[in-house]
Design a protein around this motif. Sequence first.
Motif, mmCIF file in Angstrom:
data_model
loop_
_atom_site.group_PDB
_atom_site.id
_atom_site.type_symbol
_atom_site.label_atom_id
_atom_site.label_comp_id
_atom_site.label_asym_id
_atom_site.label_seq_id
_atom_site.Cartn_x
_atom_site.Cartn_y
_atom_site.Cartn_z
ATOM 1 N N HIS A 132 9.929 -2.224 2.162
ATOM 2 C CA HIS A 132 9.253 -3.501 1.960
ATOM 3 C C HIS A 132 8.492 -3.480 0.626
ATOM 4 O O HIS A 132 7.883 -2.461 0.265
ATOM 5 N N PRO A 133 8.496 -4.580 -0.105
ATOM 6 C CA PRO A 133 7.812 -4.604 -1.412
ATOM 7 C C PRO A 133 6.310 -4.343 -1.320
ATOM 8 O O PRO A 133 5.684 -3.963 -2.314
ATOM 9 N N LYS A 134 5.719 -4.536 -0.136
ATOM 10 C CA LYS A 134 4.286 -4.294 0.014
ATOM 11 C C LYS A 134 3.991 -2.905 0.578
ATOM 12 O O LYS A 134 2.844 -2.598 0.916
ATOM 13 N N ALA A 135 5.010 -2.071 0.681
ATOM 14 C CA ALA A 135 4.792 -0.660 1.008
ATOM 15 C C ALA A 135 4.512 0.103 -0.279
ATOM 16 O O ALA A 135 4.979 -0.279 -1.354
ATOM 17 N N ILE A 136 3.753 1.189 -0.169
ATOM 18 C CA ILE A 136 3.459 2.036 -1.330
ATOM 19 C C ILE A 136 4.128 3.383 -1.105
ATOM 20 O O ILE A 136 3.740 4.143 -0.211
ATOM 21 N N ALA A 152 5.805 -3.156 5.615
ATOM 22 C CA ALA A 152 4.683 -3.570 4.774
ATOM 23 C C ALA A 152 3.422 -2.804 5.131
ATOM 24 O O ALA A 152 3.128 -2.562 6.306
ATOM 25 N N GLY A 153 2.678 -2.425 4.097
ATOM 26 C CA GLY A 153 1.405 -1.755 4.305
ATOM 27 C C GLY A 153 1.497 -0.257 4.497
ATOM 28 O O GLY A 153 0.469 0.427 4.488
ATOM 29 N N ALA A 154 2.700 0.264 4.669
ATOM 30 C CA ALA A 154 2.855 1.708 4.826
ATOM 31 C C ALA A 154 2.580 2.412 3.498
ATOM 32 O O ALA A 154 2.856 1.869 2.423
#
Length: 368
Positions: A132-136, A152-154
Amino acid sequence: MLRQKAKQLKRKHLHLQQKGASNSTLMSVALTLSELAQLVDGDIVRGELSVSYGGIASLDEAAADDISFLGNEKYHSQFLETKAGVVIVPKGLDSGPDGVALIATENPSFAFGSAVKHFTAAHTRQFEPGVHPKAIVDESVVLDESKVRIHAGAVVMAGSQIGEGSEIGPNVVVGEEVVIGRDCHLHANVSIRERCILGDRVIVQPGAVIGSDGFGYETVAGRHEKIDQIGIVALEDDVEIGANTTIDRARFGRTVIGEGTKVDNLVQIAHNVQVGKHNFLVSQSGIAGSSKTGDYVILAAQAGIAGHLKVGDHAMLAGRCGVAVDLEGGKKYGGIPAQPLLTHQRQQAAIRKLPELLKRVKKLEKDQ
């Protein structure tokens, strides 16, 4: 009345779900009695082979087109009154309510699980790989984006590895140099701290923490000085960890959860513990530092093992059992401190008689 209304709403919801499905999906969901027997590897005791069943339900809520099961004798009264179309029963049971078909298996609960999988397969969320683009995800992480899923958020930190087929849920934190095997599933808000190792097909339920510091302190000059915890946690293949369970990293070396072990919610496992293969650790049980359990050990709810002890293979600890010495395998234990379960049960029965015995003693003293 409320239960009946809830049941109607449930059926309406299921009907609306099925209404939007294709005809081929609907045709594949329903099972004839013959198909069900084949699916669960059971013997048809009675019933029409061609009759179809389209749902699953508990004995007390089932209707004529539902499949249910009798897995515990505690529910035999519900079985006698059930309106289910077919019930999966233990082998040897050859009678039941009028009009209810019966299929006999060695393990009705497990067999019913096969039926559940059949009916839910069409609605189960499919594995969709991608990050997901919002995973780091640190650029040094070893993974194949076409074969893993990261939500997301991972956050996945430097030097970690994620095996093919594994899924990292929302807001999961994977620390530095963690190794995660194939086909693992880390649900939302899980924390895996640095250098811990997960084998293949490991499941970690929401909120669990793997690899937090062990509770290690030395009191020096009136102050509690923290002892560095430099070890790791290793979860072997096919381990499942329940929600909000905590497993501490070793002071040095490894805290190990053996292959196939299933750990319930809210369990505490301390540093350097060695849990054997295929254990069951039930909710709110706990194992103190450096203790070891053998294979196929069961800790019932709120059972506890003190530190630096050994519990042998196939031992079973009853609820709230407290272990203060090494325990031999192959036996059942209960009480605080732990003792053979039958002895503990006899003691509890005797304790219940104490008020009456005290009355008798007082009367005898008075009569003297």
